[in-house]
Design a protein around this motif. Structure first.
Motif, PDB file in Angstrom:
ATOM      1  N   ARG A 287       0.843  -1.194   0.000  1.00 61.53           N
ATOM      2  CA  ARG A 287       0.000   0.000   0.000  1.00 61.53           C
ATOM      3  C   ARG A 287       0.879   1.245   0.000  1.00 61.53           C
ATOM      4  O   ARG A 287       1.994   1.246   0.503  1.00 61.53           O
ATOM      5  N   ALA A 288       0.345   2.310  -0.554  1.00 62.09           N
ATOM      6  CA  ALA A 288       1.137   3.523  -0.742  1.00 62.09           C
ATOM      7  C   ALA A 288       0.902   4.574   0.341  1.00 62.09           C
ATOM      8  O   ALA A 288       1.398   5.675   0.252  1.00 62.09           O
ATOM      9  N   GLY A 289       0.118   4.248   1.368  1.00 61.93           N
ATOM     10  CA  GLY A 289      -0.195   5.222   2.407  1.00 61.93           C
ATOM     11  C   GLY A 289       1.042   5.691   3.153  1.00 61.93           C
ATOM     12  O   GLY A 289       2.031   4.971   3.265  1.00 61.93           O
ATOM     13  N   GLY A 290       0.971   6.907   3.704  1.00 57.86           N
ATOM     14  CA  GLY A 290       2.097   7.461   4.434  1.00 57.86           C
ATOM     15  C   GLY A 290       2.322   6.741   5.751  1.00 57.86           C
ATOM     16  O   GLY A 290       1.401   6.157   6.337  1.00 57.86           O
ATOM     17  N   THR A 291       3.552   6.822   6.257  1.00 55.06           N
ATOM     18  CA  THR A 291       3.912   6.161   7.500  1.00 55.06           C
ATOM     19  C   THR A 291       3.130   6.724   8.675  1.00 55.06           C
ATOM     20  O   THR A 291       2.603   5.975   9.507  1.00 55.06           O
ATOM     21  N   ALA A 296      -1.034   6.148  12.910  1.00 55.79           N
ATOM     22  CA  ALA A 296      -2.217   6.711  13.562  1.00 55.79           C
ATOM     23  C   ALA A 296      -3.411   5.768  13.435  1.00 55.79           C
ATOM     24  O   ALA A 296      -4.180   5.578  14.392  1.00 55.79           O
ATOM     25  N   LEU A 297      -3.578   5.173  12.265  1.00 51.49           N
ATOM     26  CA  LEU A 297      -4.688   4.237  12.054  1.00 51.49           C
ATOM     27  C   LEU A 297      -4.569   3.019  12.960  1.00 51.49           C
ATOM     28  O   LEU A 297      -5.540   2.597  13.592  1.00 51.49           O
ATOM     29  N   SER A 298      -3.376   2.453  13.036  1.00 47.79           N
ATOM     30  CA  SER A 298      -3.190   1.242  13.843  1.00 47.79           C
ATOM     31  C   SER A 298      -3.474   1.507  15.320  1.00 47.79           C
ATOM     32  O   SER A 298      -4.121   0.695  16.000  1.00 47.79           O
ATOM     33  N   SER A 299      -3.016   2.644  15.841  1.00 49.32           N
ATOM     34  CA  SER A 299      -3.233   2.945  17.260  1.00 49.32           C
ATOM     35  C   SER A 299      -4.686   3.302  17.548  1.00 49.32           C
ATOM     36  O   SER A 299      -5.231   2.920  18.590  1.00 49.32           O
ATOM     37  N   SER A 300      -5.347   4.004  16.646  1.00 48.29           N
ATOM     38  CA  SER A 300      -6.747   4.374  16.887  1.00 48.29           C
ATOM     39  C   SER A 300      -7.665   3.151  16.820  1.00 48.29           C
ATOM     40  O   SER A 300      -8.601   3.032  17.630  1.00 48.29           O
ATOM     41  N   VAL A 301      -7.399   2.242  15.895  1.00 45.32           N
ATOM     42  CA  VAL A 301      -8.222   1.024  15.808  1.00 45.32           C
ATOM     43  C   VAL A 301      -8.067   0.177  17.062  1.00 45.32           C
ATOM     44  O   VAL A 301      -9.054  -0.333  17.613  1.00 45.32           O
ATOM     45  N   ARG A 302      -6.839   0.030  17.547  1.00 43.51           N
ATOM     46  CA  ARG A 302      -6.636  -0.744  18.780  1.00 43.51           C
ATOM     47  C   ARG A 302      -7.323  -0.082  19.974  1.00 43.51           C
ATOM     48  O   ARG A 302      -7.823  -0.776  20.857  1.00 43.51           O
ATOM     49  N   THR A 303      -7.342   1.228  20.005  1.00 43.73           N
ATOM     50  CA  THR A 303      -8.029   1.937  21.090  1.00 43.73           C
ATOM     51  C   THR A 303      -9.495   1.516  21.176  1.00 43.73           C
ATOM     52  O   THR A 303     -10.045   1.307  22.263  1.00 43.73           O
ATOM     53  N   ILE A 304     -10.129   1.356  20.026  1.00 46.02           N
ATOM     54  CA  ILE A 304     -11.557   1.025  19.972  1.00 46.02           C
ATOM     55  C   ILE A 304     -11.809  -0.466  20.178  1.00 46.02           C
ATOM     56  O   ILE A 304     -12.767  -0.861  20.855  1.00 46.02           O
ATOM     57  N   VAL A 305     -10.930  -1.311  19.625  1.00 48.55           N
ATOM     58  CA  VAL A 305     -11.224  -2.748  19.535  1.00 48.55           C
ATOM     59  C   VAL A 305     -10.852  -3.524  20.792  1.00 48.55           C
ATOM     60  O   VAL A 305     -11.535  -4.494  21.147  1.00 48.55           O
TER      61      VAL A 305
END
Length: 410
Positions: A287-291, A296-305
């Motif tokens: 994937r070409a997304g920025g680091t 930020a995505l990985s930490s926010s998803v874990r916060t919720i899940v």
């Protein structure tokens, strides 16, 4: 540069990864059922073994850079791990298990900087992220197979035989890497990236001087300072906090699941999560997304899940299904974090500091092991899962501060 150094040598990691996946849960089962250990003992084993990684990875990483060779450290680490696994069934106390598992961690640490350096020094910078993701995919897939083997054999095969299998698999990795791995020659790729960063800084300074001469009042000083500020303190804090939260909920998790399910079912839940994580590495590496956005995505998803793990208490089929899905999501975002954080660190680390990434993750894992065992014993798992969710929110804040000047790009 040899093609085997960039691709085929990674296949040699698979047997040891299978052993790692099998032993990761097998050690805890051995502690609970054979040594009659409790939640605090689980925290001690997880915490002290992770603690052993911290100075070890820093030392092994510096030695690897100094010697300029990766292969000897890979072979030493895998042979030593194999011997450590074989010795586990002969342990008669929790303290003895801690000693053996900690020794295994020290030897395992020898392989981590070596495999990372062998990957990045065999690739151009543009291929680092994919190369690291492919390496992690291979090892995670092996760990998934190991968990599947555990689910099939844990009820019918004794601990001694299973740990002997783990030892033999580590020996097989040592033999395979002895044949497949080739040294990358001059370790120059990270030096080239460092030179590129220095050149970029000189260009930024030149632009600043030009802007000052033309229109000083219109100058965006925040943007200018951001272009010159290469501090990684918030990145390091985010990696540490994320690792701390991950180890805190993960280390006592088998004991939590054993409250509701059989050992075979617990192995299957971890098998499903590991399978999802291994597949995620293939996606992450391409994937070409920025680091910054990825972290930020990985930490926010874990916060919720993470709090959703409490639904495993439903028991039977519904609880098992929820546990499997939640663990799969958590493993998936770990893959995203793992590759993105490793790439961000190796891109900015100075030569000789290759082992400090693993040491930082090890520090978080050690603290998380102690924290998970203590909080789950004193306040039960609901409090632990909520605390881990808060820690992941803190990691999100740290990553936001690190990458805010780049608008969450890479």
């Amino acid at each position: 540069m040899p093609s085997s150094a960039g691709k085929f040598w990674k296949l040699g990691l698979i047997p040891q990864a299978i052993a790692n996946g099998l032993a990761s849960i097998l050690v805890l089962f051995f502690l609970i059922s054979y040594l009659h250990g409790g939640l605090f003992d689980i925290g001690l084993v997880a915490g002290l073994s992770a603690l052993a990684l911290i100075p070890s990875q820093a030392l092994w990483g510096r030695m690897t850079d100094s010697v300029g060779r990766c292969k000897p450290f890979l072979l030493l680490g895998f042979v030593g791990m194999g011997v450590s696994f074989v010795l586990v069934p002969f342990v008669g106390s929790v303290s003895g298990l801690i000693a053996i598992v900690s020794l295994k961690s020290v030897l395992y640490a020898a392989t981590l900087p070596s495999r990372q350096l062998l990957t990045v020094e065999s690739e151009q910078r543009e291929g680092w992220k994919k190369g690291l993701a492919d390496m992690q995919f291979v090892t995670t897939l092996g760990e998934t197979v190991g968990m599947g083997i555990g689910a099939v054999l844990v009820a019918s095969v004794g601990f001694a035989q299973l740990f002997l299998v783990c030892g033999a698999l580590c020996g097989a990795s040592a033999i395979a890497l002895g044949v497949l791995a080739q040294e990358p020659g001059l370790m120059i790729q990270r030096r080239l990236v460092a030179l590129e960063r220095s050149t970029a800084t000189l260009v930024a300074v030149s632009d600043i001087v030009g802007t000052l001469r033309i229109s000083p009042p219109r100058m965006d000083y925040g943007k200018v300072l951001g272009s010159l500020n290469h501090s990684t303190k918030y990145l390091m804090l985010g990696i540490l906090t994320f690792s701390l939260a991950g180890a805190a909920f993960y280390s006592p998790l088998p004991a939590y699941f054993l409250r509701f399910y059989s050992p075979q079912a617990v192995f299957l839940v971890f098998f499903g999560g590991s399978l999802a994580g291994s597949i995620s590495y293939l996606i992450v590496g391409r994937r070409a997304g920025g680091t910054g956005r990825s972290l930020a995505l990985s930490s926010s998803v874990r916060t919720i899940v993470i709090p959703l793990l409490l639904l495993a208490a439903l028991g039977a089929a519904p609880g098992l299904a929820v546990a499997a899905v939640v663990l799969a999501v958590l493993e998936g975002v770990w893959s995203l974090f793992d590759v993105s954080s490793m790439f961000a660190f190796l891109e900015t680390a100075q030569v000789g500091q290759a082992g400090f990434y693993g040491a930082l993750v090890g520090l978080g894992s050690a603290g998380g092991g102690f924290l998970g065992g203590y909080v789950s014993m004193q306040f039960d798992f609901a409090a632990l899962f909520m605390l881990c969710s808060i820690l992941c929110a803190g990691a999100f804040a740290a990553f936001f501060l690190q990458f805010r000047s780049r608008h969450f790009g890479g």
